[in-house]
Design an enzyme around this catalytic site. Structure first.
Site, mmCIF file in Angstrom:
data_model
loop_
_atom_site.group_PDB
_atom_site.id
_atom_site.type_symbol
_atom_site.label_atom_id
_atom_site.label_comp_id
_atom_site.label_asym_id
_atom_site.label_seq_id
_atom_site.Cartn_x
_atom_site.Cartn_y
_atom_site.Cartn_z
ATOM 1 N N ASP A 37 0.866 -1.177 0.000
ATOM 2 C CA ASP A 37 0.000 0.000 0.000
ATOM 3 C C ASP A 37 0.905 1.230 0.000
ATOM 4 O O ASP A 37 2.066 1.158 0.403
ATOM 5 C CB ASP A 37 -0.915 0.004 1.228
ATOM 6 C CG ASP A 37 -2.164 0.843 1.030
ATOM 7 O OD1 ASP A 37 -3.221 0.261 0.749
ATOM 8 O OD2 ASP A 37 -2.078 2.078 1.141
ATOM 9 N N ASN A 90 -5.129 -4.701 -6.817
ATOM 10 C CA ASN A 90 -6.355 -4.095 -6.298
ATOM 11 C C ASN A 90 -6.282 -2.576 -6.151
ATOM 12 O O ASN A 90 -7.316 -1.907 -6.157
ATOM 13 C CB ASN A 90 -6.665 -4.724 -4.938
ATOM 14 C CG ASN A 90 -7.698 -3.957 -4.155
ATOM 15 O OD1 ASN A 90 -8.898 -4.040 -4.430
ATOM 16 N ND2 ASN A 90 -7.252 -3.188 -3.168
ATOM 17 N N TYR A 156 -12.176 6.955 -14.580
ATOM 18 C CA TYR A 156 -12.402 5.696 -13.871
ATOM 19 C C TYR A 156 -12.990 4.651 -14.821
ATOM 20 O O TYR A 156 -12.528 3.511 -14.879
ATOM 21 C CB TYR A 156 -13.332 5.934 -12.683
ATOM 22 C CG TYR A 156 -13.489 4.750 -11.771
ATOM 23 C CD1 TYR A 156 -12.581 4.536 -10.738
ATOM 24 C CD2 TYR A 156 -14.540 3.847 -11.926
ATOM 25 C CE1 TYR A 156 -12.711 3.438 -9.887
ATOM 26 C CE2 TYR A 156 -14.678 2.755 -11.083
ATOM 27 C CZ TYR A 156 -13.763 2.555 -10.065
ATOM 28 O OH TYR A 156 -13.888 1.474 -9.224
ATOM 29 N N LYS A 160 -11.049 1.201 -15.958
ATOM 30 C CA LYS A 160 -11.573 -0.112 -15.601
ATOM 31 C C LYS A 160 -11.919 -0.938 -16.843
ATOM 32 O O LYS A 160 -11.747 -2.168 -16.840
ATOM 33 C CB LYS A 160 -12.787 0.036 -14.685
ATOM 34 C CG LYS A 160 -12.447 0.626 -13.311
ATOM 35 C CD LYS A 160 -11.407 -0.200 -12.561
ATOM 36 C CE LYS A 160 -11.153 0.314 -11.155
ATOM 37 N NZ LYS A 160 -10.156 -0.495 -10.425
ATOM 38 N N ILE A 189 -19.642 -1.412 -2.872
ATOM 39 C CA ILE A 189 -19.260 -2.194 -1.705
ATOM 40 C C ILE A 189 -19.080 -1.259 -0.512
ATOM 41 O O ILE A 189 -18.552 -0.153 -0.650
ATOM 42 C CB ILE A 189 -17.939 -2.950 -1.971
ATOM 43 C CG1 ILE A 189 -18.006 -3.719 -3.292
ATOM 44 C CG2 ILE A 189 -17.621 -3.883 -0.807
ATOM 45 C CD1 ILE A 189 -19.102 -4.760 -3.382
ATOM 46 N N THR A 191 -17.269 0.195 2.038
ATOM 47 C CA THR A 191 -15.859 0.379 2.393
ATOM 48 C C THR A 191 -15.677 1.729 3.077
ATOM 49 O O THR A 191 -16.575 2.579 3.041
ATOM 50 C CB THR A 191 -14.971 0.352 1.133
ATOM 51 O OG1 THR A 191 -15.307 1.486 0.304
ATOM 52 C CG2 THR A 191 -15.161 -0.933 0.341
#
Length: 250
Positions: A37, A90, A156, A160, A189, A191
């Protein structure tokens, strides 16, 4: 069950959200996990959680938008464990919100650098090492916006879609080299990213976009990633698995 017993796995963007859930799930299934990260504090927190649960992990700080740092990440993995079996690319960001004709150029460059080029850089060096191993598995984190538009988020969406294409190309090129590559397309999701940017009313509106009328859980995405990373999906490559609670069915 230990689906990934003694496997060595990299997870980028593993400091929070889906990435952390994937890293923890990999460790529970027996993998030695390299947590990566840009945020050192968050990454070390993930490592701590894994170790407290009895798993094995170590942290490598890396900027996924840098080819050099992606190479260093793989090198650090091989130095530590001698091989690389699995990678989940990810790391990603949302970027600014604006109409395409008004989209900030610097914002476009940053989103593409992290969400698309960063995935390519990761795959580039992961594939190189996996060939030396005699095989491996890559799971790239795309999005439902790898197949449908995200209005006000052109960078984005473009990135993707690119990740899905990249995944298919790798599968076509490496299928006979015992390397599989698949993409996952999460819907909305629950998060920390959503918690930090949406109020309760907005959260409900986002949840209502899915026919199941709820947000997904990070564990639900992690379970899919584990399946695709394991021998249970041994005849699966070049696929794009959407997990969106029915968002794209309408």
């Amino acid at each position: 069950m230990s689906l990934l017993n003694n496997k060595v796995a990299i997870v980028t963007g593993a400091g929070s959200g889906i990435g952390r859930a994937v890293a923890e799930s990999y460790a529970r299934e027996g993998a030695k996990v390299i947590v990566s990260d840009i945020n050192e504090t968050h990454g070390e927190e993930t490592v701590s959680l894994i170790k407290k649960a009895g798993g094995e992990a170590f942290f490598v700080k890396a900027d996924s938008s840098s080819a050099e740092e992606n190479k260093k990440l793989v090198d650090a993995t091989v130095t530590k464990y001698g091989r690389l079996d699995i990678a989940c690319n990810n790391a990603g960001i949302g970027g600014p919100a604006a109409l395409t004709g008004e989209y900030d150029i610097a914002g476009w460059d940053k989103v593409i650098a992290i969400n698309l080029s960063g995935v390519f850089y990761g795959c580039r060096y992961q594939l190189e090492q996996m060939e030396k191993n005699g095989g491996g598995v890559i799971v790239n984190m795309a999005s439902i916006h790898g197949t449908v538009a995200a209005p006000m988020s052109v960078a984005y969406t473009a990135a993707k879609h690119g990740v899905v294409g990249l995944t298919k190309n790798i599968a076509a090129e490496y299928g006979q080299k015992n390397i599989r590559c698949n993409a996952v397309g999460p819907g909305y999701i629950h998060t920390p990213l959503l918690d930090d940017n949406l109020n309760e009313e907005q959260m409900k509106a986002v949840a209502a976009k899915a026919t199941m009328n709820r947000l997904g859980k990070v564990e639900e995405i992690a379970n899919l990633v584990v399946f695709l990373s394991s021998d249970q999906s041994s005849f699966t490559t070049g696929a794009y698995y959407i997990a969106d609670g029915g968002y794209t069915t309408i």
